[in-house]
Design a protein around this motif. Structure first.
Motif, mmCIF file in Angstrom:
data_model
loop_
_atom_site.group_PDB
_atom_site.id
_atom_site.type_symbol
_atom_site.label_atom_id
_atom_site.label_comp_id
_atom_site.label_asym_id
_atom_site.label_seq_id
_atom_site.Cartn_x
_atom_site.Cartn_y
_atom_site.Cartn_z
ATOM 1 N N MET A 1 -34.759 -16.704 17.490
ATOM 2 C CA MET A 1 -33.382 -16.390 17.858
ATOM 3 C C MET A 1 -32.448 -16.476 16.674
ATOM 4 S SD MET A 1 -32.312 -15.566 20.932
ATOM 5 C CE MET A 1 -31.316 -16.169 22.230
ATOM 6 N N LYS A 2 -32.590 -17.590 15.926
ATOM 7 C CA LYS A 2 -31.645 -17.823 14.844
ATOM 8 C C LYS A 2 -31.786 -16.798 13.737
ATOM 9 C CE LYS A 2 -31.410 -22.701 15.737
ATOM 10 N NZ LYS A 2 -31.953 -23.984 15.337
ATOM 11 N N SER A 3 -33.007 -16.219 13.613
ATOM 12 C CA SER A 3 -33.213 -15.269 12.535
ATOM 13 C C SER A 3 -32.651 -13.892 12.884
ATOM 14 C CB SER A 3 -34.700 -15.158 12.225
ATOM 15 O OG SER A 3 -35.355 -14.711 13.380
ATOM 16 N N GLU A 4 -32.227 -13.717 14.124
ATOM 17 C CA GLU A 4 -31.685 -12.423 14.522
ATOM 18 C C GLU A 4 -30.299 -12.225 13.930
ATOM 19 O OE1 GLU A 4 -31.785 -12.739 18.789
ATOM 20 O OE2 GLU A 4 -33.104 -11.001 18.856
ATOM 21 N N ASN A 5 -29.995 -10.998 13.507
ATOM 22 C CA ASN A 5 -28.625 -10.745 13.083
ATOM 23 C C ASN A 5 -27.862 -10.148 14.263
ATOM 24 O OD1 ASN A 5 -29.028 -7.963 13.189
ATOM 25 N ND2 ASN A 5 -29.746 -7.919 11.073
ATOM 26 N N LEU A 6 -26.568 -9.943 14.075
ATOM 27 C CA LEU A 6 -25.714 -9.511 15.175
ATOM 28 C C LEU A 6 -26.187 -8.184 15.771
ATOM 29 C CD1 LEU A 6 -23.222 -10.166 16.839
ATOM 30 C CD2 LEU A 6 -21.843 -9.012 15.131
ATOM 31 N N ASP A 7 -26.651 -7.258 14.898
ATOM 32 C CA ASP A 7 -27.127 -5.963 15.385
ATOM 33 C C ASP A 7 -28.260 -6.122 16.382
ATOM 34 O OD1 ASP A 7 -25.418 -4.234 14.223
ATOM 35 O OD2 ASP A 7 -26.618 -3.952 12.406
ATOM 36 N N GLN A 8 -29.195 -7.014 16.022
ATOM 37 C CA GLN A 8 -30.346 -7.211 16.921
ATOM 38 C C GLN A 8 -29.904 -7.829 18.245
ATOM 39 O OE1 GLN A 8 -32.523 -9.403 13.927
ATOM 40 N NE2 GLN A 8 -34.191 -7.897 13.997
ATOM 41 N N ILE A 9 -28.975 -8.776 18.137
ATOM 42 C CA ILE A 9 -28.477 -9.433 19.358
ATOM 43 C C ILE A 9 -27.794 -8.407 20.259
ATOM 44 C CG2 ILE A 9 -26.850 -11.144 20.262
ATOM 45 C CD1 ILE A 9 -27.322 -12.700 17.589
ATOM 46 N N ILE A 10 -26.983 -7.554 19.645
ATOM 47 C CA ILE A 10 -26.288 -6.524 20.433
ATOM 48 C C ILE A 10 -27.289 -5.534 21.020
ATOM 49 C CG2 ILE A 10 -24.674 -4.568 20.268
ATOM 50 C CD1 ILE A 10 -23.006 -6.305 18.352
ATOM 51 N N ASP A 11 -28.278 -5.143 20.212
ATOM 52 C CA ASP A 11 -29.325 -4.234 20.706
ATOM 53 C C ASP A 11 -29.982 -4.784 21.956
ATOM 54 O OD1 ASP A 11 -29.221 -2.095 19.082
ATOM 55 O OD2 ASP A 11 -30.730 -2.806 17.646
ATOM 56 N N ARG A 12 -30.308 -6.069 21.876
ATOM 57 C CA ARG A 12 -31.000 -6.707 23.001
ATOM 58 C C ARG A 12 -30.088 -6.747 24.236
ATOM 59 N NH1 ARG A 12 -32.465 -11.862 23.724
ATOM 60 N NH2 ARG A 12 -31.437 -12.512 21.813
ATOM 61 N N ALA A 13 -28.821 -7.087 24.004
ATOM 62 C CA ALA A 13 -27.873 -7.156 25.128
ATOM 63 C C ALA A 13 -27.651 -5.771 25.743
ATOM 64 C CB ALA A 13 -26.557 -7.741 24.650
ATOM 65 N N LEU A 14 -27.626 -4.742 24.879
ATOM 66 C CA LEU A 14 -27.398 -3.384 25.387
ATOM 67 C C LEU A 14 -28.567 -2.873 26.232
ATOM 68 C CD1 LEU A 14 -25.828 -1.644 22.258
ATOM 69 C CD2 LEU A 14 -24.692 -2.082 24.430
ATOM 70 N N SER A 15 -29.756 -3.362 25.909
ATOM 71 C CA SER A 15 -30.923 -2.872 26.654
ATOM 72 C C SER A 15 -31.183 -3.680 27.931
ATOM 73 C CB SER A 15 -32.163 -2.888 25.752
ATOM 74 O OG SER A 15 -32.403 -4.214 25.353
ATOM 75 N N MET A 16 -30.299 -4.628 28.217
ATOM 76 C CA MET A 16 -30.455 -5.400 29.456
ATOM 77 C C MET A 16 -29.653 -4.758 30.578
ATOM 78 S SD MET A 16 -30.172 -9.289 28.159
ATOM 79 C CE MET A 16 -31.383 -10.030 27.103
ATOM 80 N N PRO A 17 -30.206 -4.727 31.800
ATOM 81 C CA PRO A 17 -29.493 -4.081 32.914
ATOM 82 C C PRO A 17 -28.273 -4.887 33.348
ATOM 83 C CG PRO A 17 -31.493 -5.117 33.687
ATOM 84 C CD PRO A 17 -31.494 -5.267 32.206
ATOM 85 N N PRO A 18 -27.333 -4.222 34.038
ATOM 86 C CA PRO A 18 -26.166 -4.961 34.537
ATOM 87 C C PRO A 18 -26.584 -6.077 35.494
ATOM 88 C CG PRO A 18 -25.893 -2.589 34.828
ATOM 89 C CD PRO A 18 -27.289 -2.814 34.403
ATOM 90 N N GLU A 19 -25.711 -7.064 35.614
ATOM 91 C CA GLU A 19 -26.030 -8.243 36.448
ATOM 92 C C GLU A 19 -26.307 -7.847 37.905
ATOM 93 O OE1 GLU A 19 -25.653 -11.778 35.715
ATOM 94 O OE2 GLU A 19 -25.768 -11.207 33.610
ATOM 95 N N ARG A 20 -25.448 -6.970 38.392
ATOM 96 C CA ARG A 20 -25.544 -6.646 39.813
ATOM 97 C C ARG A 20 -26.737 -5.729 40.080
ATOM 98 N NH1 ARG A 20 -21.725 -3.376 43.786
ATOM 99 N NH2 ARG A 20 -22.773 -4.018 45.664
ATOM 100 N N GLU A 21 -27.594 -6.167 41.008
ATOM 101 C CA GLU A 21 -28.783 -5.368 41.298
ATOM 102 C C GLU A 21 -28.589 -4.528 42.551
ATOM 103 O OE1 GLU A 21 -32.338 -7.648 41.343
ATOM 104 O OE2 GLU A 21 -32.109 -8.224 39.248
ATOM 105 N N MET A 22 -29.367 -3.470 42.610
ATOM 106 C CA MET A 22 -29.295 -2.602 43.786
ATOM 107 C C MET A 22 -29.887 -3.331 44.985
ATOM 108 S SD MET A 22 -30.950 1.139 44.036
ATOM 109 C CE MET A 22 -29.728 2.420 44.118
ATOM 110 N N PRO A 23 -29.263 -3.202 46.164
ATOM 111 C CA PRO A 23 -29.834 -3.894 47.332
ATOM 112 C C PRO A 23 -31.265 -3.427 47.618
ATOM 113 C CG PRO A 23 -27.668 -2.995 47.835
ATOM 114 C CD PRO A 23 -28.038 -2.474 46.486
ATOM 115 N N ASP A 24 -32.131 -4.359 47.993
ATOM 116 C CA ASP A 24 -33.540 -4.021 48.245
ATOM 117 C C ASP A 24 -33.704 -3.012 49.374
ATOM 118 O OD1 ASP A 24 -34.365 -5.687 46.266
ATOM 119 O OD2 ASP A 24 -34.614 -7.428 47.591
#
Lengths: 119, 200
Positions: A1-24
C-alpha cells in the motif's frame, strides 16, 4: 500500500463500483414486468387480427350487396328498409357485441395471464 | 443456463426464449446499474431507468447486427436512455465545464493518517468527486475505468470523438487528483513519489 503513488491509488478507486448495489430482486421484477408487456402485446395483436378479419368479411359482404343491387332502387329493398327503420337498436346491439368482444378477447385474457404470471 | 456467446444468446432471444433474455439481464445488470447511477445520480429513479433500458434492449433486439460486442450495444442504449431521462427532467443535459461544482469533503479530517485514507476513504472520496463531475466526464470515466471499455468502444457508445474522450479522461482525472490533494494535503506528498512515501 505504502509503495503506491497517488495515480495508482486513484486508479484503484476508479475501478471500484459505487457503494450502492442493485437490488437482488431486480431481474425477477423486471422479467415479470416484461412478461406482462409481452402478454399484452400478444393479446392486442390477436385482437387486431380478429378485428381486421371481421372488418374484411363485412366489407366483402357490402361489396356483394352493392354488386347485386347495382343500378336498382335500393330503397325498395325490404332488408334495407328494415335496417333503416331499426337503425338505433341495431347500432346499440353492434356496440354491445363489440364491447363484449373487447372485454372477452383483451381485458379478460390479459388479466387471466397476468394472474398466472404472478403465481 | 450455462454460458453462451453473444450470437447464440441473441438467436435464442429472437426465437422468443424469455429465459435467454433473463440470462442477458443478469449478465449486464451491473453495467447498466453503474452507468445509470453515475449518469443520472438520482438513486430513487435508478431502478426504473434500468428497467427502461432493458425494455429498450428487448424492443431493439431485432436490430442488433452483431457489429459490436453485446455489452457495447447495451451500454449505448443505457447511455441514450439516461440522456433522454436527463433531457426530460431538464437537468444538466450537456455541461462542458472543467470546474468542479463543489469539492466534496471527506468524512475524515485532514489529520487522518494517509494509510487509513488509502484503505477505506480514497474510494469514497474519489466516488464523491466523480458524482460532482460534469456529465460527460463521469460517463467517460465510468466506462473506461470501471467497465473497462476501450476508447473505440466508448466512441461507439457515446458517439464522441476519440480525442474528446481522451480529453475528458485526462481532465477528469486531473480534477479528481486535484480534489483529492485539496481534501487531503498529506496525499500531495505521494502525488510525486519520492522517498517520503516510505513514511511510517
Amino acid at each position: 500500500m505504502k509503495s503506491e503513488n497517488l495515480d495508482q491509488i486513484i486508479d484503484r478507486a476508479l475501478s471500484m463500483p459505487p457503494e450502492r448495489e442493485m437490488p437482488d430482486t431486480f431481474t425477477e421484477r423486471f422479467m415479470q414486468r416484461l412478461e406482462k408487456r409481452i402478454a399484452l402485446r400478444d393479446i392486442l395483436f390477436d385482437f387486431g387480427l380478429k378485428v381486421i378479419v371481421m372488418v374484411g368479411v363485412l366489407m366483402v359482404l357490402c361489396m356483394v350487396f352493392i354488386f347485386v343491387y347495382w343500378g336498382k332502387e335500393i330503397q325498395d329493398n325490404e332488408l334495407v328498409q328494415y335496417l333503416l327503420e331499426n337503425i338505433v337498436p341495431i347500432a346499440m346491439l353492434l356496440i354491445g357485441i363489440i364491447f363484449t368482444f373487447i372485454i372477452d378477447q383483451v381485458l379478460l385474457r390479459y388479466f387471466l395471464r397476468r394472474r398466472n404470471l404472478g403465481r | 443456463m450455462d454460458w453462451m456467446n453473444d450470437k447464440e444468446l441473441i438467436a435464442q432471444i429472437q426465437g422468443g426464449n424469455t429465459n435467454a433474455f433473463r440470462f442477458l439481464v443478469n449478465q449486464h445488470r451491473k453495467l447498466v446499474w453503474h452507468m445509470v447511477l453515475r449518469m443520472v445520480r438520482q438513486h430513487e429513479d435508478a431502478e426504473d431507468i434500468c428497467q427502461e433500458v432493458f425494455i429498450r434492449v428487448f424492443k431493439s433486439m431485432a436490430k442488433y447486427r452483431g457489429d459490436s460486442k453485446l455489452s457495447t450495444w447495451i451500454a449505448a442504449i443505457a447511455y441514450n436512455t439516461c440522456l433522454d431521462h436527463l433531457r426530460k427532467k431538464g437537468k444538466e443535459f450537456v455541461m462542458h465545464t472543467d470546474t468542479l461544482p463543489e469539492t466534496p469533503t471527506g468524512s475524515t479530517s485532514p489529520s487522518t493518517p494517509w494509510e487509513e485514507l488509502q484503505r477505506s476513504e480514497v474510494k469514497t472520496i474519489v466516488h464523491g468527486i466523480i458524482e460532482n463531475l460534469p456529465l460527460h466526464y463521469r460517463t467517460v470515466i465510468t466506462l473506461f475505468y470501471l467497465e473497462e471499455f476501450s476508447l473505440q468502444e466508448i466512441e461507439s457508445i457515446t458517439a464522441m470523438q476519440e480525442g474528446t474522450i481522451k480529453s475528458y479522461l485526462h481532465r477528469g482525472r486531473k480534477l479528481i487528483q486535484e480534489a483529492v490533494v485539496t481534501n487531503f494535503p498529506e496525499m500531495a506528498r505521494i502525488a510525486q513519489p519520492t522517498n517520503d512515501n516510505k513514511l511510517a
